[in-house]
Design a protein around this motif. Structure first.
Motif, PDB file in Angstrom:
ATOM      1  N   PHE A   1      28.894  18.414  62.281  1.00 65.28           N
ATOM      2  CA  PHE A   1      30.314  18.067  62.257  1.00 65.28           C
ATOM      3  C   PHE A   1      30.548  16.722  62.931  1.00 65.28           C
ATOM      4  O   PHE A   1      29.850  16.367  63.882  1.00 65.28           O
ATOM      5  CB  PHE A   1      31.135  19.102  63.048  1.00 65.28           C
ATOM      6  CG  PHE A   1      30.875  20.533  62.679  1.00 65.28           C
ATOM      7  CD1 PHE A   1      29.777  21.208  63.179  1.00 65.28           C
ATOM      8  CD2 PHE A   1      31.751  21.207  61.847  1.00 65.28           C
ATOM      9  CE1 PHE A   1      29.540  22.529  62.852  1.00 65.28           C
ATOM     10  CE2 PHE A   1      31.525  22.530  61.512  1.00 65.28           C
ATOM     11  CZ  PHE A   1      30.413  23.192  62.010  1.00 65.28           C
TER      12      PHE A   1
ATOM     13  N   TYR B   1      33.893  14.908  64.767  1.00 66.22           N
ATOM     14  CA  TYR B   1      35.262  15.029  65.228  1.00 66.22           C
ATOM     15  C   TYR B   1      35.711  13.713  65.828  1.00 66.22           C
ATOM     16  O   TYR B   1      34.904  12.932  66.342  1.00 66.22           O
ATOM     17  CB  TYR B   1      35.384  16.082  66.333  1.00 66.22           C
ATOM     18  CG  TYR B   1      35.145  17.503  65.921  1.00 66.22           C
ATOM     19  CD1 TYR B   1      33.873  18.066  65.990  1.00 66.22           C
ATOM     20  CD2 TYR B   1      36.197  18.312  65.497  1.00 66.22           C
ATOM     21  CE1 TYR B   1      33.659  19.390  65.639  1.00 66.22           C
ATOM     22  CE2 TYR B   1      35.994  19.639  65.146  1.00 66.22           C
ATOM     23  CZ  TYR B   1      34.725  20.170  65.217  1.00 66.22           C
ATOM     24  OH  TYR B   1      34.506  21.479  64.876  1.00 66.22           O
TER      25      TYR B   1
ATOM     26  N   GLN C   1      38.395  12.517  68.900  1.00 64.58           N
ATOM     27  CA  GLN C   1      39.167  13.032  70.020  1.00 64.58           C
ATOM     28  C   GLN C   1      40.120  11.960  70.519  1.00 64.58           C
ATOM     29  O   GLN C   1      39.697  10.878  70.925  1.00 64.58           O
ATOM     30  CB  GLN C   1      38.237  13.470  71.168  1.00 64.58           C
ATOM     31  CG  GLN C   1      38.983  14.041  72.355  1.00 64.58           C
ATOM     32  CD  GLN C   1      38.068  14.432  73.496  1.00 64.58           C
ATOM     33  OE1 GLN C   1      36.864  14.234  73.454  1.00 64.58           O
ATOM     34  NE2 GLN C   1      38.635  15.024  74.528  1.00 64.58           N
TER      35      GLN C   1
ATOM     36  N   GLY D   1      46.145  13.843  73.800  1.00 62.58           N
ATOM     37  CA  GLY D   1      47.318  14.550  73.300  1.00 62.58           C
ATOM     38  C   GLY D   1      47.168  15.143  71.923  1.00 62.58           C
ATOM     39  O   GLY D   1      48.066  15.864  71.460  1.00 62.58           O
ATOM     40  N   LEU D   2      46.047  14.871  71.275  1.00 70.42           N
ATOM     41  CA  LEU D   2      45.825  15.398  69.921  1.00 70.42           C
ATOM     42  C   LEU D   2      44.628  16.338  69.860  1.00 70.42           C
ATOM     43  O   LEU D   2      44.386  16.968  68.815  1.00 70.42           O
ATOM     44  CB  LEU D   2      45.617  14.245  68.932  1.00 70.42           C
ATOM     45  CG  LEU D   2      46.799  13.311  68.738  1.00 70.42           C
ATOM     46  CD1 LEU D   2      46.435  12.174  67.779  1.00 70.42           C
ATOM     47  CD2 LEU D   2      48.018  14.068  68.209  1.00 70.42           C
ATOM     48  N   GLY D   3      43.864  16.421  70.916  1.00 69.69           N
ATOM     49  CA  GLY D   3      42.688  17.284  70.892  1.00 69.69           C
ATOM     50  C   GLY D   3      41.617  16.727  69.978  1.00 69.69           C
ATOM     51  O   GLY D   3      41.496  15.517  69.793  1.00 69.69           O
ATOM     52  N   LEU D   4      40.831  17.615  69.387  1.00 71.10           N
ATOM     53  CA  LEU D   4      39.779  17.222  68.467  1.00 71.10           C
ATOM     54  C   LEU D   4      40.223  17.503  67.045  1.00 71.10           C
ATOM     55  O   LEU D   4      40.760  18.575  66.757  1.00 71.10           O
ATOM     56  CB  LEU D   4      38.498  18.024  68.735  1.00 71.10           C
ATOM     57  CG  LEU D   4      37.578  17.521  69.827  1.00 71.10           C
ATOM     58  CD1 LEU D   4      38.174  17.816  71.199  1.00 71.10           C
ATOM     59  CD2 LEU D   4      36.213  18.172  69.700  1.00 71.10           C
TER      60      LEU D   4
ATOM     61  N   ASP E   1      39.981  17.381  58.251  1.00 70.37           N
ATOM     62  CA  ASP E   1      41.429  17.183  58.255  1.00 70.37           C
ATOM     63  C   ASP E   1      41.851  15.712  58.179  1.00 70.37           C
ATOM     64  O   ASP E   1      42.946  15.411  57.725  1.00 70.37           O
ATOM     65  CB  ASP E   1      42.029  17.816  59.516  1.00 70.37           C
ATOM     66  CG  ASP E   1      41.765  19.306  59.569  1.00 70.37           C
ATOM     67  OD1 ASP E   1      41.371  19.806  60.642  1.00 70.37           O
ATOM     68  OD2 ASP E   1      41.932  19.972  58.525  1.00 70.37           O
TER      69      ASP E   1
ATOM     70  N   LEU F   1      32.973  12.649  68.491  1.00 69.51           N
ATOM     71  CA  LEU F   1      32.072  13.703  68.928  1.00 69.51           C
ATOM     72  C   LEU F   1      31.368  14.327  67.730  1.00 69.51           C
ATOM     73  O   LEU F   1      32.000  14.649  66.724  1.00 69.51           O
ATOM     74  CB  LEU F   1      32.846  14.795  69.667  1.00 69.51           C
ATOM     75  CG  LEU F   1      33.409  14.422  71.037  1.00 69.51           C
ATOM     76  CD1 LEU F   1      34.393  15.459  71.519  1.00 69.51           C
ATOM     77  CD2 LEU F   1      32.303  14.256  72.049  1.00 69.51           C
TER      78      LEU F   1
ATOM     79  N   GLY G   1      43.321  22.941  70.130  1.00 70.28           N
ATOM     80  CA  GLY G   1      44.569  22.535  70.743  1.00 70.28           C
ATOM     81  C   GLY G   1      44.435  21.132  71.310  1.00 70.28           C
ATOM     82  O   GLY G   1      43.368  20.513  71.269  1.00 70.28           O
ATOM     83  N   SER G   2      45.540  20.642  71.869  1.00 70.05           N
ATOM     84  CA  SER G   2      45.570  19.258  72.350  1.00 70.05           C
ATOM     85  C   SER G   2      44.919  19.084  73.712  1.00 70.05           C
ATOM     86  O   SER G   2      44.746  17.962  74.171  1.00 70.05           O
ATOM     87  CB  SER G   2      47.013  18.764  72.403  1.00 70.05           C
ATOM     88  OG  SER G   2      47.795  19.629  73.201  1.00 70.05           O
TER      89      SER G   2
END
Lengths: 114, 114
Positions: free
Chosen positions: A33, A35, A37, A40-43, A59, A90, B105-106
């Motif tokens: 995967f 991602y 990061q 305020g938005l996470g992963l 996404d 990540l 989540g964030s």
């Protein structure tokens, strides 16, 4: 222990450059995967690969592509880097199975696009 | 589709005090739930998970989380925190029917002060 290694901890590139982020795992995992990061938005999942040469969009795939020529290596490619791609990236890997398997993460690459 | 809400972006707490980090999720299917921890300059590590069975799950370093289906929550708690618990904590969900894909989540930054 599973080891997921990202080739660079910090990377600085210029807008318009083609950028490669490399990830290698040593546990013969089928799933890998990428991602992104952001505070305020996470992963958020960019791309997922479940086998060599196989990939699925996550996404937020726009502006990115991936390559998986060997099972242990999964590359993220920014075709023409832009400043809004400045972020922490990540990589993770996991083994598929009937039951849930944990994702193992690398330490991340902090990418700055100037 | 699943989503995860972490209501607090930062939680400051004194050493040896109790702490609760809140997590709520939404999903139309059965879910698996997770807490990941990210120490400074590192990737994510799995802290604990709920797959099925007992709704109270524990980690090896004293954290626990309780799956509450009626309130769609999976709050993380620790009765007495240490300085070394300072980190960012991410709640994540996956559908039991597509367990490879995690929705994060964030994040909540736990700041433990002496």
């Amino acid at each position: 222990d599973v080891k997921v290694t990202q080739s660079s901890r910090y990377l600085v590139k210029r807008t318009g450059e083609k950028v490669f982020l490399e990830c290698v795992q040593d546990m013969d995992h089928e799933n890998m995967f990428w991602y992104r990061q952001d505070p305020g938005l996470g992963l958020r999942l960019i791309y997922f690969s479940y086998d060599v040469k196989m990939k699925e969009k996550g996404d937020i795939p726009e502006g990115y592509s991936v390559s998986r020529e060997k099972k242990e290596r999964f590359s993220l490619i920014l075709e023409s880097a832009s400043t809004n791609q400045t972020s922490m990236y990540l990589c993770a890997s996991s083994s598929p199975g009937v039951l849930w398997q944990p994702q193992h993460f690398g330490d991340g690459t902090r990418l700055s696009i100037l | 589709a699943q989503s995860v809400t972490q209501l607090d972006s930062q939680v400051p707490v004194f050493e040896e005090a109790p702490v609760e980090l809140r997590c709520n999720y939404s999903s139309s299917v059965s879910v698996y739930l997770f807490w990941y921890v990210q120490y400074p300059n590192q990737g994510l590590q799995l802290l604990l998970k709920y797959l099925s069975g007992s709704t109270l799950v524990e980690s090896i370093n004293g954290f626990e989380a309780e799956f509450n289906k009626s309130q769609t929550s999976f709050h993380l708690r620790k009765p007495s925190v240490h300085i070394s618990d300072t980190a960012e904590y991410f709640c994540a969900v996956s559908g039991a029917d597509s367990s490879y894909k995690l929705i994060f989540g964030s994040g909540t930054r736990l700041l433990v002060r002496p």
